[in-house]
Design a protein around this motif. Structure first.
Motif, mmCIF file in Angstrom:
data_model
loop_
_atom_site.group_PDB
_atom_site.id
_atom_site.type_symbol
_atom_site.label_atom_id
_atom_site.label_comp_id
_atom_site.label_asym_id
_atom_site.label_seq_id
_atom_site.Cartn_x
_atom_site.Cartn_y
_atom_site.Cartn_z
ATOM 1 N N LEU A 75 -8.902 2.366 7.063
ATOM 2 C CA LEU A 75 -7.900 1.460 6.492
ATOM 3 C C LEU A 75 -8.288 1.206 5.043
ATOM 4 C CD1 LEU A 75 -5.391 -0.352 6.825
ATOM 5 C CD2 LEU A 75 -6.935 -2.225 7.442
ATOM 6 N N ILE A 76 -7.385 1.516 4.143
ATOM 7 C CA ILE A 76 -7.612 1.289 2.715
ATOM 8 C C ILE A 76 -6.767 0.097 2.289
ATOM 9 C CG2 ILE A 76 -7.353 2.264 0.394
ATOM 10 C CD1 ILE A 76 -7.630 5.072 1.708
ATOM 11 N N VAL A 77 -7.398 -0.872 1.647
ATOM 12 C CA VAL A 77 -6.666 -2.037 1.159
ATOM 13 C C VAL A 77 -6.391 -1.817 -0.323
ATOM 14 C CG1 VAL A 77 -6.700 -4.547 0.830
ATOM 15 C CG2 VAL A 77 -7.782 -3.532 2.859
ATOM 16 N N GLY A 78 -5.133 -1.646 -0.662
ATOM 17 C CA GLY A 78 -4.745 -1.429 -2.055
ATOM 18 C C GLY A 78 -4.335 0.010 -2.307
ATOM 19 N N ASP A 134 3.204 -2.148 4.910
ATOM 20 C CA ASP A 134 3.761 -3.007 3.867
ATOM 21 C C ASP A 134 3.621 -4.455 4.349
ATOM 22 O OD1 ASP A 134 5.281 -4.337 2.021
ATOM 23 O OD2 ASP A 134 7.202 -3.508 2.680
ATOM 24 N N ALA A 135 2.441 -5.027 4.065
ATOM 25 C CA ALA A 135 2.166 -6.375 4.580
ATOM 26 C C ALA A 135 1.043 -6.980 3.756
ATOM 27 C CB ALA A 135 1.747 -6.306 6.042
ATOM 28 N N TRP A 136 0.817 -8.295 3.898
ATOM 29 C CA TRP A 136 -0.369 -8.890 3.307
ATOM 30 C C TRP A 136 -1.579 -8.333 4.053
ATOM 31 C CZ3 TRP A 136 -1.411 -11.284 -1.082
ATOM 32 C CH2 TRP A 136 -0.312 -11.649 -1.847
ATOM 33 N N PRO A 137 -2.689 -8.111 3.338
ATOM 34 C CA PRO A 137 -3.807 -7.414 3.967
ATOM 35 C C PRO A 137 -4.320 -8.030 5.263
ATOM 36 C CG PRO A 137 -4.057 -7.341 1.614
ATOM 37 C CD PRO A 137 -2.866 -8.219 1.881
ATOM 38 N N ASP A 138 -4.296 -9.356 5.423
ATOM 39 C CA ASP A 138 -4.782 -9.916 6.701
ATOM 40 C C ASP A 138 -3.852 -9.532 7.849
ATOM 41 O OD1 ASP A 138 -2.942 -11.550 5.440
ATOM 42 O OD2 ASP A 138 -3.875 -13.432 6.046
ATOM 43 N N ASP A 139 -2.537 -9.583 7.583
ATOM 44 C CA ASP A 139 -1.586 -9.133 8.611
ATOM 45 C C ASP A 139 -1.721 -7.632 8.829
ATOM 46 O OD1 ASP A 139 -0.599 -11.676 8.910
ATOM 47 O OD2 ASP A 139 1.043 -11.391 7.472
ATOM 48 N N GLY A 140 -1.984 -6.915 7.720
ATOM 49 C CA GLY A 140 -2.153 -5.468 7.803
ATOM 50 C C GLY A 140 -3.331 -5.092 8.685
ATOM 51 N N VAL A 141 -4.440 -5.852 8.567
ATOM 52 C CA VAL A 141 -5.616 -5.595 9.397
ATOM 53 C C VAL A 141 -5.255 -5.812 10.870
ATOM 54 C CG1 VAL A 141 -7.936 -6.409 10.000
ATOM 55 C CG2 VAL A 141 -7.309 -6.093 7.598
ATOM 56 N N ASP A 142 -4.519 -6.885 11.139
ATOM 57 C CA ASP A 142 -4.094 -7.156 12.524
ATOM 58 C C ASP A 142 -3.246 -6.010 13.066
ATOM 59 O OD1 ASP A 142 -5.398 -9.535 12.743
ATOM 60 O OD2 ASP A 142 -3.656 -10.776 12.228
ATOM 61 N N GLN A 143 -2.298 -5.548 12.239
ATOM 62 C CA GLN A 143 -1.417 -4.452 12.684
ATOM 63 C C GLN A 143 -2.220 -3.189 12.962
ATOM 64 O OE1 GLN A 143 2.090 -3.494 10.289
ATOM 65 N NE2 GLN A 143 2.322 -5.650 9.767
ATOM 66 N N PHE A 144 -3.206 -2.916 12.112
ATOM 67 C CA PHE A 144 -4.001 -1.689 12.227
ATOM 68 C C PHE A 144 -4.942 -1.753 13.437
ATOM 69 C CE2 PHE A 144 -7.701 0.972 11.113
ATOM 70 C CZ PHE A 144 -7.062 2.154 10.752
ATOM 71 N N ALA A 145 -5.353 -2.973 13.795
ATOM 72 C CA ALA A 145 -6.288 -3.190 14.929
ATOM 73 C C ALA A 145 -7.552 -2.332 14.804
ATOM 74 C CB ALA A 145 -5.597 -2.935 16.261
ATOM 75 N N PRO A 146 -8.458 -2.671 13.853
ATOM 76 C CA PRO A 146 -9.646 -1.860 13.617
ATOM 77 C C PRO A 146 -10.560 -1.837 14.846
ATOM 78 C CG PRO A 146 -9.511 -3.686 12.020
ATOM 79 C CD PRO A 146 -8.444 -3.910 13.044
ATOM 80 N N ASP A 159 -9.840 -10.381 -0.175
ATOM 81 C CA ASP A 159 -10.541 -11.368 0.657
ATOM 82 C C ASP A 159 -9.922 -11.582 2.038
ATOM 83 O OD1 ASP A 159 -12.184 -11.541 -1.500
ATOM 84 O OD2 ASP A 159 -12.013 -13.717 -1.782
ATOM 85 N N PRO A 160 -8.586 -11.755 2.119
ATOM 86 C CA PRO A 160 -8.019 -11.986 3.456
ATOM 87 C C PRO A 160 -8.315 -10.824 4.403
ATOM 88 C CG PRO A 160 -6.387 -12.447 1.748
ATOM 89 C CD PRO A 160 -7.558 -11.806 1.062
ATOM 90 N N ALA A 161 -8.333 -9.589 3.864
ATOM 91 C CA ALA A 161 -8.643 -8.428 4.704
ATOM 92 C C ALA A 161 -10.101 -8.481 5.143
ATOM 93 C CB ALA A 161 -8.364 -7.136 3.940
ATOM 94 N N LEU A 162 -10.997 -8.777 4.202
ATOM 95 C CA LEU A 162 -12.430 -8.837 4.513
ATOM 96 C C LEU A 162 -12.742 -9.885 5.566
ATOM 97 C CD1 LEU A 162 -14.380 -8.567 1.153
ATOM 98 C CD2 LEU A 162 -14.603 -7.141 3.209
#
Lengths: 113, 248
Positions: free
Chosen positions: B80-83, B124-136, B153-156
């Motif tokens: 998962l790449i943020v940015g 296409d989401a804010w990174p914290d929501d994006g992390v949830d969607q991706f389910a690492p 930061d929200p992703a981290l």
């Protein structure tokens, strides 16, 4: 997308098919490539599932030894014995499956029971 | 193979557990091993751990003469790449070549166009929501590239609560120091900081986006294939940082 991803997908299907056929009351055997030498067409871990009527899903070679493996697998379904078989892929056959030199692989066949 | 063993293997695979099926080649007896979830173990578990980390199934011969086939069932590698920044282009391509399923999260639509990232999932989401969607999961690497705290930061904060095998953050030592201060304010500590590779990538003097992507891909590969040395490196980094702080 990549070979690895494709393998994972195929792999999934084989084991699920084994469970599905078994649940349907069929006799089932699983053949797995456990070792390869030279330019064997399918990597270690590749699998083929066979039922008692000779239907099969998956692959353990580029197609050159599937027939022989299915025959052995049906024997395994019949007698419940595991089998460990070496297959040499001749230069001629290897050429036909797109390889310039021969390969060798070892196939483990086991009943699903 | 026993049907109950097969059923458990299918469950483990669906749950994305790292599992190794050990089959005795003489008797056909099989057992499932989970070397990623434990430390140590006997000769067989140690061998299973080696083949699991190398992602290479094969036959091992044990001291007692038994030949055992170790079949590695690792879930797919994911990144998962943020940015959706410039470096994300070569990085995502290299990751795809290395066998990763890649997703990029960026809420800024003009950055994250599908044209710039062929073969990659765009979230296409804010990174914290994006992390949830991706389910690492344990087979996931995450790299933050925006250097914008609003986005990184929200992703981290989300991924530090998961068991991903690699976390890397683009940014200088100074930027990284500030990042750790913000994370400390969120309640994270040294053990969490030790998991973060920052500044991201191997120190190979990379300049261009493609070279930086190579340094990141190299570091991720090391964390994947030599997990112990990657941990040792981040722990050493954290210890050096703590020592520097104590000296102030």
């Amino acid at each position: 997308m990549t070979t690895m991803t494709t393998d994972v997908v195929e792999h999934d299907k084989v084991l699920e098919k084994a469970a599905e056929w078994k649940a349907a009351g069929k006799g089932v055997a699983l053949a797995t490539v456990v070792a390869t030498w030279g330019s064997s067409p399918r990597p270690v871990g590749s699998q083929l599932v066979v039922d008692d009527s000779g239907d099969f899903v998956g692959s353990v070679s580029g197609g050159c030894i599937e027939g022989a493996v299915v025959t052995e697998a049906r024997q395994t379904i019949a007698d419940g014995q595991t089998r460990l078989i070496d297959y040499g892929i001749s230069d001629e056959t290897a050429w036909q499956v797109g390889l310039a030199c021969g390969g060798k692989c070892e196939i483990f066949i086991e009943p699903v029971e | 193979m026993k049907t109950d063993l097969l059923a458990q293997l299918l469950l483990d695979r669906a749950a994305k557990r790292q599992v190794v099926l050990a089959t005795d080649m003489a008797t056909g007896d099989g057992q499932l091993l989970y070397p990623a979830e434990t430390a140590g173990g006997d000769e067989l578990v140690a061998a299973a751990r080696r083949v699991m980390v190398a992602d290479k199934s094969g036959i091992v011969e044990l001291a007692d003469g038994r030949r055992v086939f170790l079949h590695v069932h690792n879930p797919a590698l994911r990144m998962l790449i943020v940015g959706a920044v410039h470096i994300a282009q070569p990085l995502s391509q290299m990751a795809v070549l290395a066998g990763y399923d890649v997703a990029i999260v960026d809420p800024r639509r003009e950055f994250a166009s599908q044209d710039r990232f062929p073969g990659v999932t765009i979230i296409d989401a804010w990174p914290d929501d994006g992390v949830d969607q991706f389910a690492p999961d344990r087979r996931t690497a995450i790299v933050t590239l925006t250097h914008d705290p609003k986005l990184d930061d929200p992703a981290l904060i989300k991924v530090l609560r998961t068991d991903v095998f690699y976390i890397g953050c683009l940014g200088s030592n100074r930027t990284h120091g500030k990042r750790l201060e913000r994370l400390a304010a969120e309640g994270f500590g040294e053990a969490d900081f030790a998991r973060i590779h920052g500044p991201v990538g191997l120190d190979i003097g990379a300049k261009s986006p493609a070279e930086i992507a190579i340094s990141i891909m190299g570091e991720i590969t090391g964390a994947l294939r030599r997990p112990a040395s990657a941990v040792a490196k981040t722990v050493a980094k954290a210890a050096a940082k703590a020592a520097a702080k104590a000296a102030e």
